[in-house]
Design a protein around this motif. Structure first.
Motif, PDB file in Angstrom:
ATOM      1  N   ASP A   1       3.384  15.827   7.849  1.00 41.13           N
ATOM      2  CA  ASP A   1       2.934  15.831   6.194  1.00 41.13           C
ATOM      3  C   ASP A   1       4.340  15.802   5.440  1.00 41.13           C
ATOM      4  O   ASP A   1       4.603  16.739   4.843  1.00 41.13           O
ATOM      5  N   PRO A   2       5.007  14.599   5.419  1.00 39.40           N
ATOM      6  CA  PRO A   2       6.118  14.647   4.552  1.00 39.40           C
ATOM      7  C   PRO A   2       5.847  14.542   3.256  1.00 39.40           C
ATOM      8  O   PRO A   2       4.839  14.224   2.715  1.00 39.40           O
ATOM      9  N   PHE A   3       6.827  15.022   2.489  1.00 37.54           N
ATOM     10  CA  PHE A   3       6.821  14.772   1.087  1.00 37.54           C
ATOM     11  C   PHE A   3       7.615  13.737   0.338  1.00 37.54           C
ATOM     12  O   PHE A   3       8.639  13.279   1.428  1.00 37.54           O
ATOM     13  N   VAL A   4       7.344  13.168  -0.470  1.00 35.37           N
ATOM     14  CA  VAL A   4       8.119  12.110  -1.197  1.00 35.37           C
ATOM     15  C   VAL A   4       8.710  12.573  -2.569  1.00 35.37           C
ATOM     16  O   VAL A   4       7.843  13.370  -3.177  1.00 35.37           O
ATOM     17  N   GLN A   5       9.872  11.972  -3.022  1.00 40.61           N
ATOM     18  CA  GLN A   5      10.414  12.146  -4.231  1.00 40.61           C
ATOM     19  C   GLN A   5      10.529  10.887  -5.059  1.00 40.61           C
ATOM     20  O   GLN A   5      10.870  10.938  -6.363  1.00 40.61           O
ATOM     21  N   GLN A   6      10.096   9.905  -4.495  1.00 38.97           N
ATOM     22  CA  GLN A   6      10.280   8.562  -5.386  1.00 38.97           C
ATOM     23  C   GLN A   6       9.365   7.380  -4.604  1.00 38.97           C
ATOM     24  O   GLN A   6       9.047   7.596  -3.603  1.00 38.97           O
ATOM     25  N   ALA A   7       9.013   6.574  -5.513  1.00 36.88           N
ATOM     26  CA  ALA A   7       8.330   5.395  -4.753  1.00 36.88           C
ATOM     27  C   ALA A   7       8.946   4.748  -3.765  1.00 36.88           C
ATOM     28  O   ALA A   7      10.218   4.394  -4.121  1.00 36.88           O
ATOM     29  N   LEU A   8       8.745   4.200  -2.638  1.00 36.62           N
ATOM     30  CA  LEU A   8       9.172   3.619  -1.769  1.00 36.62           C
ATOM     31  C   LEU A   8       8.842   2.337  -1.603  1.00 36.62           C
ATOM     32  O   LEU A   8       7.679   2.109  -1.154  1.00 36.62           O
ATOM     33  N   THR A   9       9.565   1.389  -1.856  1.00 34.51           N
ATOM     34  CA  THR A   9       8.961  -0.132  -2.290  1.00 34.51           C
ATOM     35  C   THR A   9       9.803  -1.037  -1.238  1.00 34.51           C
ATOM     36  O   THR A   9       9.606  -2.267  -1.259  1.00 34.51           O
ATOM     37  N   GLY A  10      10.730  -0.644  -0.231  1.00 41.04           N
ATOM     38  CA  GLY A  10      11.467  -1.549   0.254  1.00 41.04           C
ATOM     39  C   GLY A  10      10.808  -2.106   1.696  1.00 41.04           C
ATOM     40  O   GLY A  10      11.537  -2.894   2.417  1.00 41.04           O
ATOM     41  N   GLY A  11       9.725  -1.712   1.891  1.00 41.25           N
ATOM     42  CA  GLY A  11       9.024  -2.115   3.277  1.00 41.25           C
ATOM     43  C   GLY A  11       9.149  -1.330   4.117  1.00 41.25           C
ATOM     44  O   GLY A  11       8.865  -1.698   5.649  1.00 41.25           O
ATOM     45  N   SER A  12      10.192  -0.399   4.016  1.00 40.18           N
ATOM     46  CA  SER A  12      10.373   0.622   5.326  1.00 40.18           C
ATOM     47  C   SER A  12      10.711   1.772   4.812  1.00 40.18           C
ATOM     48  O   SER A  12      10.854   2.060   3.636  1.00 40.18           O
ATOM     49  N   ALA A  13      10.556   2.688   5.617  1.00 40.67           N
ATOM     50  CA  ALA A  13      10.787   4.221   5.151  1.00 40.67           C
ATOM     51  C   ALA A  13      11.301   5.105   6.171  1.00 40.67           C
ATOM     52  O   ALA A  13      11.414   4.477   7.598  1.00 40.67           O
ATOM     53  N   GLU A  14      11.657   6.194   6.140  1.00 41.08           N
ATOM     54  CA  GLU A  14      12.642   7.124   7.013  1.00 41.08           C
ATOM     55  C   GLU A  14      11.767   8.623   6.880  1.00 41.08           C
ATOM     56  O   GLU A  14      11.677   8.705   5.772  1.00 41.08           O
ATOM     57  N   ILE A  15      11.640   9.082   7.835  1.00 43.76           N
ATOM     58  CA  ILE A  15      11.326  10.612   7.992  1.00 43.76           C
ATOM     59  C   ILE A  15      11.995  11.458   8.513  1.00 43.76           C
ATOM     60  O   ILE A  15      12.330  11.154   9.719  1.00 43.76           O
ATOM     61  N   SER A  16      12.670  12.390   7.880  1.00 45.84           N
ATOM     62  CA  SER A  16      13.877  13.041   8.518  1.00 45.84           C
ATOM     63  C   SER A  16      13.597  14.538   8.106  1.00 45.84           C
ATOM     64  O   SER A  16      12.744  14.997   7.183  1.00 45.84           O
ATOM     65  N   GLY A  17      14.084  15.557   8.832  1.00 45.82           N
ATOM     66  CA  GLY A  17      13.921  16.970   8.808  1.00 45.82           C
ATOM     67  C   GLY A  17      14.365  17.675   9.971  1.00 45.82           C
ATOM     68  O   GLY A  17      15.430  17.085  10.621  1.00 45.82           O
TER      69      GLY A  17
ATOM     70  N   LYS B   1       0.626  -1.486  -0.002  1.00 45.35           N
ATOM     71  CA  LYS B   1       0.204   0.019   0.034  1.00 45.35           C
ATOM     72  C   LYS B   1       1.053   1.421  -0.037  1.00 45.35           C
ATOM     73  O   LYS B   1       0.679   2.085  -0.724  1.00 45.35           O
ATOM     74  N   PHE B   2       2.014   1.202   0.669  1.00 49.54           N
ATOM     75  CA  PHE B   2       2.796   2.619   0.919  1.00 49.54           C
ATOM     76  C   PHE B   2       3.569   2.624  -0.267  1.00 49.54           C
ATOM     77  O   PHE B   2       3.661   3.970  -0.934  1.00 49.54           O
ATOM     78  N   ALA B   3       3.896   1.614  -1.199  1.00 48.27           N
ATOM     79  CA  ALA B   3       4.668   1.593  -2.356  1.00 48.27           C
ATOM     80  C   ALA B   3       3.963   2.130  -3.426  1.00 48.27           C
ATOM     81  O   ALA B   3       4.018   3.188  -4.132  1.00 48.27           O
ATOM     82  N   ASP B   4       2.381   1.856  -3.225  1.00 46.62           N
ATOM     83  CA  ASP B   4       1.503   2.214  -4.189  1.00 46.62           C
ATOM     84  C   ASP B   4       1.327   3.914  -4.075  1.00 46.62           C
ATOM     85  O   ASP B   4       1.330   4.518  -5.114  1.00 46.62           O
ATOM     86  N   ILE B   5       0.977   4.235  -2.992  1.00 48.13           N
ATOM     87  CA  ILE B   5       0.551   5.720  -2.620  1.00 48.13           C
ATOM     88  C   ILE B   5       1.874   6.606  -3.006  1.00 48.13           C
ATOM     89  O   ILE B   5       1.685   7.686  -3.693  1.00 48.13           O
ATOM     90  N   THR B   6       3.147   6.172  -2.408  1.00 48.70           N
ATOM     91  CA  THR B   6       4.155   6.998  -2.649  1.00 48.70           C
ATOM     92  C   THR B   6       4.737   6.998  -4.153  1.00 48.70           C
ATOM     93  O   THR B   6       5.242   8.237  -4.543  1.00 48.70           O
ATOM     94  N   GLY B   7       4.469   6.068  -4.757  1.00 45.41           N
ATOM     95  CA  GLY B   7       4.792   6.065  -6.334  1.00 45.41           C
ATOM     96  C   GLY B   7       3.780   7.088  -6.856  1.00 45.41           C
ATOM     97  O   GLY B   7       4.298   7.837  -7.714  1.00 45.41           O
ATOM     98  N   LYS B   8       2.454   7.335  -6.604  1.00 46.48           N
ATOM     99  CA  LYS B   8       1.785   8.030  -7.157  1.00 46.48           C
ATOM    100  C   LYS B   8       2.171   9.746  -6.758  1.00 46.48           C
ATOM    101  O   LYS B   8       2.060  10.663  -7.808  1.00 46.48           O
ATOM    102  N   LEU B   9       2.220   9.708  -5.517  1.00 48.36           N
ATOM    103  CA  LEU B   9       2.832  11.211  -4.939  1.00 48.36           C
ATOM    104  C   LEU B   9       3.964  11.646  -5.709  1.00 48.36           C
ATOM    105  O   LEU B   9       3.967  13.000  -5.795  1.00 48.36           O
ATOM    106  N   ALA B  10       4.772  10.714  -5.768  1.00 46.87           N
ATOM    107  CA  ALA B  10       6.181  11.210  -6.266  1.00 46.87           C
ATOM    108  C   ALA B  10       6.010  11.923  -7.762  1.00 46.87           C
ATOM    109  O   ALA B  10       6.863  12.755  -8.209  1.00 46.87           O
ATOM    110  N   LYS B  11       5.040  11.712  -8.341  1.00 49.31           N
ATOM    111  CA  LYS B  11       4.758  12.048  -9.816  1.00 49.31           C
ATOM    112  C   LYS B  11       4.214  13.645  -9.557  1.00 49.31           C
ATOM    113  O   LYS B  11       4.216  14.209 -10.669  1.00 49.31           O
TER     114      LYS B  11
END
Length: 591
Positions: free
Chosen positions: A337-353, A308-318
């Motif tokens: 409310d983080p933003f993404v620049q690419q689809a995140l498909t690894g099953g994990s993610a990081e939020i930095s700032g 699910k996360f890979a699908d939504i981040t793939g759409k948002l990155a466009k």
């Protein structure tokens, strides 16, 4: 001017008026601050003011036989604290009882049914795509600021570190509607936002075809209603924040509020929930030592959540800002409310700032809330009426008055004239305690409950004990044959040591009790510790200087039998003074 004799303090003997002036000015200033704050009386807890007490019993969900543990119970307490605080109940108490119960005490003035609905269900956390956002109350859209590009690993970059807030909006359900998804897909399809959106100049969703639910679905009554809600929403208004998105389902677009990095309230139009809190396997705050990026939050998803996360981040990155963001929504409130620049498909993610340790840990804890494997059953609800609380307070005040009266009688009968020093000292201590308790209500949320009243009553004895130690030291010096003024100055160092040791032991006991206990017992410990500290202040800055001044009065200095310092009544030795030289012996021859 003659120098003071060795071993004596000139200021202690000649300037007691300064200490008295200092403490009286302090009392006057604190009293003025109390009235200026608009809280001339201490805040009362649930047992005195009345309210609702709810007992919740935890139960394991299917497939989670060991979910009831201390960690999950503590997390549940944090969630419920956020919820009742979102209702504006800062003095509410939420605490565990035993291994599987949570007690929630909510003072009067709160909608008890709404509070029961809030604390009786587990938290709902969703990841929703951001369709539009702007600073609430401002005509300028709040576009996210750019940050460092994400690495090749799965990573979401937070545009700003945002603080979590609570609202009382209803938790969304898990159903999804095709209409809501159609609205979201139509908005995502237009990946080129208008200048008003990208240049941060839109005032409502309708100002941009890419940021307005109604631009691509003008025929939809739901989209039109959502646009009207967004336009009218003012997140700076607490009442509107509480109702933002109320009744929205997980599969529906909705509006929401959150705070940005500048501490301003931001309002959002959000698409249907794409990822749920239950899709998060774990989350933690870690410090990045390799890239020196500071604190970040890492997330691990379940197998289903990863897709699910890979699908939504793939759409948002466009998309472009702000439609490349997703909002992390906890109980209807946007906590990040983080933003993404690419689809995140690894099953994990990081939020930095721009996180510090506290903010990173707070966000990590919030991400865990949605996967809390506990449900709660309401075991009992007890309503404490204000009348009962008033009776308890009345009884407590009567007990305090009786205790104070007995102490005063003892001082008058046994110490006679010295009671003129002790009684005003008790009154000064009582005035300081009352004023500080009234000020602590609006500043730190201190609420006076019945155990706290008991602590104040016990403090009467502790304060009187300090006076007695000082008086007895003076009387001991008089028994040794000294006059009053030297007796006062010689007695003070010894009495001071005893008073400090005694008060330190009392304060240490209060501190330990406050740390190891919860709930109402902490009120007793807090009051006991506060009054112990004030006892030291009163003895040093009021009792001792007043005794020094009165020792110069003939009534006390002469040892009147009504002064409490009569040398004969105390069995004093002969005065310690030089005797006359014996006359020279007479020579018998001269006689």
């Amino acid at each position: 001017m003659a120098a003071p004799k060795k071993g004596r303090s000139a200021s202690a003997q000649s300037r007691p008026g300064r200490s008295l002036a200092f403490i009286l000015i302090a009392i006057a200033a604190l009293t003025g601050g109390m009235f200026l704050s608009g809280h001339p009386t201490p805040r009362l807890g649930i047992d005195l003011a009345g309210g609702t007490s709810i007992t919740l019993t935890a139960k394991n969900e299917p497939g989670q036989p060991n979910a009831i543990n201390q960690t999950n119970m503590n997390t549940a307490v944090d969630i419920m604290n956020r919820r009742v605080n979102g209702l504006g109940v800062s003095e509410a108490e939420v605490q565990t009882q035993g291994s599987d119960n949570i007690i929630v005490n909510i003072p009067k003035g709160t909608n008890s049914k709404e509070a029961r609905d809030q604390v009786g269900t587990t938290a709902k956390l969703y990841f929703r795509p951001v369709l539009a956002t702007e600073v609430s109350g401002s005509a300028a859209s709040a576009s996210p600021s750019p940050s460092a590009s994400s690495s090749s690993s799965s990573k979401a970059t937070d545009k700003a570190t945002e603080k979590a807030t609570s609202s009382s909006s209803a938790s969304p359900t898990s159903s999804a509607t095709s209409q809501g998804r159609a609205v979201t897909d139509a908005l995502k399809a237009d990946s080129t936002p208008s200048a008003s959106s990208s240049a941060s100049s839109s005032a409502s969703p309708s100002a941009s075809s890419s940021a307005s639910p109604s631009a691509n679905a003008s025929a939809s009554a739901a989209a039109t209603k959502l646009q009207a809600q967004y336009t009218a929403l003012d997140c700076t208004d607490k009442a509107q924040r509480a109702k933002a998105g109320e009744g929205a389902k997980a599969g529906d677009p909705t509006v929401a509020c959150g705070k940005n990095s500048s501490g301003q309230w931001q309002k959002y139009v959000l698409g249907p929930a794409e990822v749920r809190g239950t899709d998060i396997k774990s989350a933690s705050a870690v410090f990045d030592t390799q890239s020196a990026a500071g604190w970040k939050v890492t997330m691990e998803f379940t197998s289903g959540g990863s897709k699910k996360f890979a699908d939504i981040t793939g759409k948002l990155a466009k998309n472009q800002s702000p439609q490349n963001q997703f909002a992390i929504v906890l109980d209807g409130d946007v906590v990040s409310d983080p933003f993404v620049q690419q689809a995140l498909t690894g099953g994990s993610a990081e939020i930095s700032g721009s996180f510090d340790q506290t903010e990173a840990q707070s966000l990590a804890n919030m991400l865990k809330y949605g996967s809390l494997p506990l449900d709660f059953k309401e075991s009992s609800v007890t309503t404490v009426t204000a009348a009962l609380g008033g009776e308890q307070l009345h009884a407590g005040l009567i007990a305090g008055a009786i205790g104070l009266g007995l102490v005063v009688i003892y001082l008058v009968v046994y110490y006679r004239g010295l009671s003129i020093i002790a009684i005003p000292s008790l009154l000064v201590s009582g005035a300081l305690t009352y004023v500080i308790m009234a000020l602590l209500g609006p500043t730190i949320g201190f609420a006076l409950n019945l155990p706290a009243v008991c602590g104040a009553i016990v403090a009467i004895g502790i304060t009187a004990d300090s006076f007695i130690v000082f008086f007895e030291r003076i009387r001991d010096e008089i028994r040794e044959g000294r006059s009053l003024r030297p007796a006062v100055e010689r007695a003070w160092p010894r009495a001071r040591r005893t008073i400090l040791v005694s008060d330190f032991v009392s304060f240490l006991a209060a501190a330990v009790l406050f740390i190891v206990t919860v709930g109402k017992v902490q009120g007793f410990a807090f009051t006991l510790g506060l009054t112990t500290v004030l006892d030291v202040v009163v003895v040093f800055f009021f009792t001792k200087p007043l005794m020094t001044l009165l020792a110069r009065r003939k009534f006390y200095a002469s040892g009147s039998k009504w002064s409490g310092l009569d040398p004969k009544a105390l069995g004093a030795k002969p005065p310690l003074r030089r005797t006359r030289r014996p006359s020279a012996p007479v020579d018998p021859k001269e006689a």
